[in-house]
Scaffold this motif. Sequence first.
Motif, PDB file in Angstrom:
ATOM      1  N   MET A   1       0.817  -1.191   0.000  1.00  0.00           N
ATOM      2  CA  MET A   1       0.000   0.000   0.000  1.00  0.00           C
ATOM      3  C   MET A   1       0.868   1.265   0.000  1.00  0.00           C
ATOM      4  N   VAL A   2       1.917   1.232   0.802  1.00  0.00           N
ATOM      5  CA  VAL A   2       2.822   2.375   0.863  1.00  0.00           C
ATOM      6  C   VAL A   2       3.497   2.566  -0.486  1.00  0.00           C
ATOM      7  N   ARG A   3       3.828   1.460  -1.129  1.00  0.00           N
ATOM      8  CA  ARG A   3       4.472   1.522  -2.440  1.00  0.00           C
ATOM      9  C   ARG A   3       3.560   2.199  -3.461  1.00  0.00           C
ATOM     10  N   ARG A   4       2.281   1.904  -3.397  1.00  0.00           N
ATOM     11  CA  ARG A   4       1.307   2.500  -4.321  1.00  0.00           C
ATOM     12  C   ARG A   4       1.203   4.004  -4.087  1.00  0.00           C
ATOM     13  N   ILE A   5       1.165   4.414  -2.831  1.00  0.00           N
ATOM     14  CA  ILE A   5       1.074   5.837  -2.497  1.00  0.00           C
ATOM     15  C   ILE A   5       2.311   6.578  -2.987  1.00  0.00           C
ATOM     16  N   LEU A   6       3.490   5.992  -2.774  1.00  0.00           N
ATOM     17  CA  LEU A   6       4.724   6.619  -3.251  1.00  0.00           C
ATOM     18  C   LEU A   6       4.743   6.718  -4.770  1.00  0.00           C
ATOM     19  N   PHE A   7       4.236   5.683  -5.462  1.00  0.00           N
ATOM     20  CA  PHE A   7       4.183   5.706  -6.923  1.00  0.00           C
ATOM     21  C   PHE A   7       3.260   6.813  -7.410  1.00  0.00           C
ATOM     22  N   GLU A   8       2.105   6.974  -6.781  1.00  0.00           N
ATOM     23  CA  GLU A   8       1.177   8.030  -7.175  1.00  0.00           C
ATOM     24  C   GLU A   8       1.744   9.412  -6.886  1.00  0.00           C
ATOM     25  N   MET A   9       2.464   9.552  -5.776  1.00  0.00           N
ATOM     26  CA  MET A   9       3.103  10.832  -5.481  1.00  0.00           C
ATOM     27  C   MET A   9       4.181  11.139  -6.516  1.00  0.00           C
ATOM     28  N   LEU A  10       4.922  10.122  -6.940  1.00  0.00           N
ATOM     29  CA  LEU A  10       5.938  10.305  -7.970  1.00  0.00           C
ATOM     30  C   LEU A  10       5.299  10.754  -9.275  1.00  0.00           C
ATOM     31  N   LEU A  11       4.196  10.126  -9.661  1.00  0.00           N
ATOM     32  CA  LEU A  11       3.512  10.524 -10.885  1.00  0.00           C
ATOM     33  C   LEU A  11       2.998  11.960 -10.799  1.00  0.00           C
ATOM     34  N   PHE A  12       2.534  12.359  -9.620  1.00  0.00           N
ATOM     35  CA  PHE A  12       2.043  13.720  -9.447  1.00  0.00           C
ATOM     36  C   PHE A  12       3.169  14.735  -9.537  1.00  0.00           C
ATOM     37  N   LEU A  13       4.309  14.432  -8.932  1.00  0.00           N
ATOM     38  CA  LEU A  13       5.414  15.390  -8.863  1.00  0.00           C
ATOM     39  C   LEU A  13       6.293  15.407 -10.106  1.00  0.00           C
ATOM     40  N   LEU A  14       6.215  14.382 -10.936  1.00  0.00           N
ATOM     41  CA  LEU A  14       7.092  14.281 -12.095  1.00  0.00           C
ATOM     42  C   LEU A  14       7.008  15.474 -13.050  1.00  0.00           C
ATOM     43  N   PRO A  15       5.831  15.989 -13.415  1.00  0.00           N
ATOM     44  CA  PRO A  15       5.805  17.159 -14.308  1.00  0.00           C
ATOM     45  C   PRO A  15       6.473  18.393 -13.703  1.00  0.00           C
ATOM     46  N   PHE A  16       6.327  18.586 -12.397  1.00  0.00           N
ATOM     47  CA  PHE A  16       6.951  19.731 -11.747  1.00  0.00           C
ATOM     48  C   PHE A  16       8.470  19.605 -11.752  1.00  0.00           C
ATOM     49  N   VAL A  17       8.952  18.389 -11.524  1.00  0.00           N
ATOM     50  CA  VAL A  17      10.396  18.147 -11.546  1.00  0.00           C
ATOM     51  C   VAL A  17      10.937  18.363 -12.953  1.00  0.00           C
ATOM     52  N   LEU A  18      10.222  17.881 -13.962  1.00  0.00           N
ATOM     53  CA  LEU A  18      10.663  18.070 -15.342  1.00  0.00           C
ATOM     54  C   LEU A  18      10.685  19.551 -15.717  1.00  0.00           C
ATOM     55  N   TYR A  19       9.686  20.298 -15.276  1.00  0.00           N
ATOM     56  CA  TYR A  19       9.657  21.723 -15.568  1.00  0.00           C
ATOM     57  C   TYR A  19      10.805  22.452 -14.862  1.00  0.00           C
ATOM     58  N   ALA A  20      11.081  22.070 -13.614  1.00  0.00           N
ATOM     59  CA  ALA A  20      12.203  22.677 -12.890  1.00  0.00           C
ATOM     60  C   ALA A  20      13.523  22.356 -13.589  1.00  0.00           C
ATOM     61  N   ALA A  21      13.646  21.127 -14.084  1.00  0.00           N
ATOM     62  CA  ALA A  21      14.861  20.762 -14.816  1.00  0.00           C
ATOM     63  C   ALA A  21      14.966  21.571 -16.107  1.00  0.00           C
ATOM     64  N   TYR A  22      13.848  21.778 -16.772  1.00  0.00           N
ATOM     65  CA  TYR A  22      13.856  22.597 -17.991  1.00  0.00           C
ATOM     66  C   TYR A  22      14.313  24.021 -17.679  1.00  0.00           C
ATOM     67  N   LEU A  23      13.791  24.609 -16.606  1.00  0.00           N
ATOM     68  CA  LEU A  23      14.188  25.967 -16.234  1.00  0.00           C
ATOM     69  C   LEU A  23      15.674  26.021 -15.886  1.00  0.00           C
ATOM     70  N   LYS A  24      16.164  25.001 -15.212  1.00  0.00           N
ATOM     71  CA  LYS A  24      17.578  24.969 -14.843  1.00  0.00           C
ATOM     72  C   LYS A  24      18.463  24.848 -16.089  1.00  0.00           C
ATOM     73  N   ILE A  25      18.060  23.990 -17.012  1.00  0.00           N
ATOM     74  CA  ILE A  25      18.856  23.783 -18.225  1.00  0.00           C
ATOM     75  C   ILE A  25      18.835  25.019 -19.116  1.00  0.00           C
ATOM     76  N   SER A  26      17.674  25.680 -19.213  1.00  0.00           N
ATOM     77  CA  SER A  26      17.564  26.844 -20.097  1.00  0.00           C
ATOM     78  C   SER A  26      18.099  28.118 -19.442  1.00  0.00           C
ATOM     79  N   LYS A  27      18.584  28.023 -18.216  1.00  0.00           N
ATOM     80  CA  LYS A  27      19.134  29.169 -17.484  1.00  0.00           C
ATOM     81  C   LYS A  27      18.122  30.312 -17.410  1.00  0.00           C
TER      82      LYS A  27
END
Length: 88
Positions: A1-27
């Motif tokens: 159950m904990v694994r499922r919750i962590l997986f769903e949290m990862l899916l939720f946070l992934l777009p924000f992390v990708l956008y932050a990485a884009y901002l970091k890469i594009s300076k």
Amino acid sequence: MVRRILFEMLLFLLPFVLYAAYLKISKYDAEKPTHQHPWTVLFVSGLVLVAGSFIVWGVTEGAGQQGPMCPRNVENGKGRAGHVDPAK
């Protein structure tokens, strides 16, 4: 159950992390915004992530549930939960 919750949290946070990485890469400089936000790139990457999650869900759904379903019943006066018998 904990694994499922962590997986769903990862899916939720992934777009924000990708956008932050884009901002970091594009300076990106917040003081001098010289370019428009990449709405098309964000939209397409979101669609790709959703499609990927549907594919993973479709491939893994029902894994380990091969065999006939035995419903809930009463044996020797005790309730027995429903379960899936392994394929014979």
